[in-house]
Enzyme design. Sequence first.
Site, mmCIF file in Angstrom:
data_model
loop_
_atom_site.group_PDB
_atom_site.id
_atom_site.type_symbol
_atom_site.label_atom_id
_atom_site.label_comp_id
_atom_site.label_asym_id
_atom_site.label_seq_id
_atom_site.Cartn_x
_atom_site.Cartn_y
_atom_site.Cartn_z
ATOM 1 N N ASP A 94 0.847 -1.199 0.000
ATOM 2 C CA ASP A 94 0.000 0.000 0.000
ATOM 3 C C ASP A 94 0.883 1.249 0.000
ATOM 4 O OD1 ASP A 94 -1.733 2.112 0.559
ATOM 5 O OD2 ASP A 94 -2.996 0.905 1.870
ATOM 6 N N HIS A 132 -3.620 0.414 -2.668
ATOM 7 C CA HIS A 132 -4.425 1.074 -1.643
ATOM 8 C C HIS A 132 -5.894 0.743 -1.863
ATOM 9 C CE1 HIS A 132 -5.421 3.851 1.512
ATOM 10 N NE2 HIS A 132 -6.200 4.558 0.716
#
Length: 361
Positions: free
Chosen positions: A289, A320
């Site tokens: 992420d 993400h």
Amino acid sequence: RCWLLCKPSALAQHLVRSLGRSVGLWGGHWSWPCWPRLQMLRQLLQPPEPAPAVARELLQLPDSGLVALDWLVGTRGAGGSGRTPSPVLLLIPNAAGKVTGTLMQLGWRALEGGFIPVIFNRRGHNGCPLTTPRLQPFGDPGDLREVVTYLRCRHPMSPLLAASEGSGSGVLLGYLGESGSSSRLAAAACIAPIFRAREWFEAGMPWLYEWPLLLHLKRGLSRYAGSLAEAVDVAGLLGSRSLQELEESLFCRTPTHPTSWETYWERNEPLRDADEAAVPVLCLCSADDPVRGPPARSLPLELFRSSPYFFLLLTPRGGHGGFPRRGPGCCWGHEAVLEFFRAVAEFLQAEERRKGLPRPR
């Protein structure tokens, strides 16, 4: 290639079996899984297919402020039986109020799966009118508490669930901690959550994500410049060069009630009361992420090892909140979240039957 990190329990064993059988977690692969920033760009720009229709409802709060509830409209799939009404799923966008295509897609999948999805829009976000010179701080659950109370009154027989996306998890985690066993939620899920918010603001994000969000927030706030002038330094607000400066201008450097950056986060850190949470919470995260940061410093691993209510589903790839794959349903994370809700409901019903407990009215 997912790992479920949690404290050993009967519920944890049930989740391992249920998630292990999920087709979504064993689905296809994406051709560029190693480029999380491109995944993020695709997530922000691609609209959901098909785009669900929504019916907006404005809810007035005790201080005369307004929040908006967008009910997804369409043909709902098979839900519960006559004894088990369809669950209500409250969807919480990120802290910037941007309803992404992936969040709408989750709502659409939930609608097909028999849920009743509704999106929570904060004051002044996503076209919701700002009727008071006050916005919702990052982790303040006050408005969310009013929404949960309203949904419980409107659907008194339905299980109430909540799912948040990205930085929107701050208000959901804060609510679960402050409410404890009185949260009125049956379960919750956080997709790509931000756990350590102060560190996240101070470290900053990749410009590919921060600048579009900053411009999105400024454009929305500029509409209410006159209303906010008495409570906020509007010139400093619109001149902010980072999300941290914007947050300080909105909630710390106010003419009427100035406060320090440290004091602000004492009241708004998402995990400030995490030990008090008393409902199952799935946190779906990826190791790559680019927004949350490296797992070693951004994931509270000890919380998942010690709390019987927090479950971390960690995958090496996913960006993400993108969790992309080929085929129908471009995000396998949606199926994981909905399967988690179904598994928790099955477990609780089995426990009630085993103990001979009467179902709550």
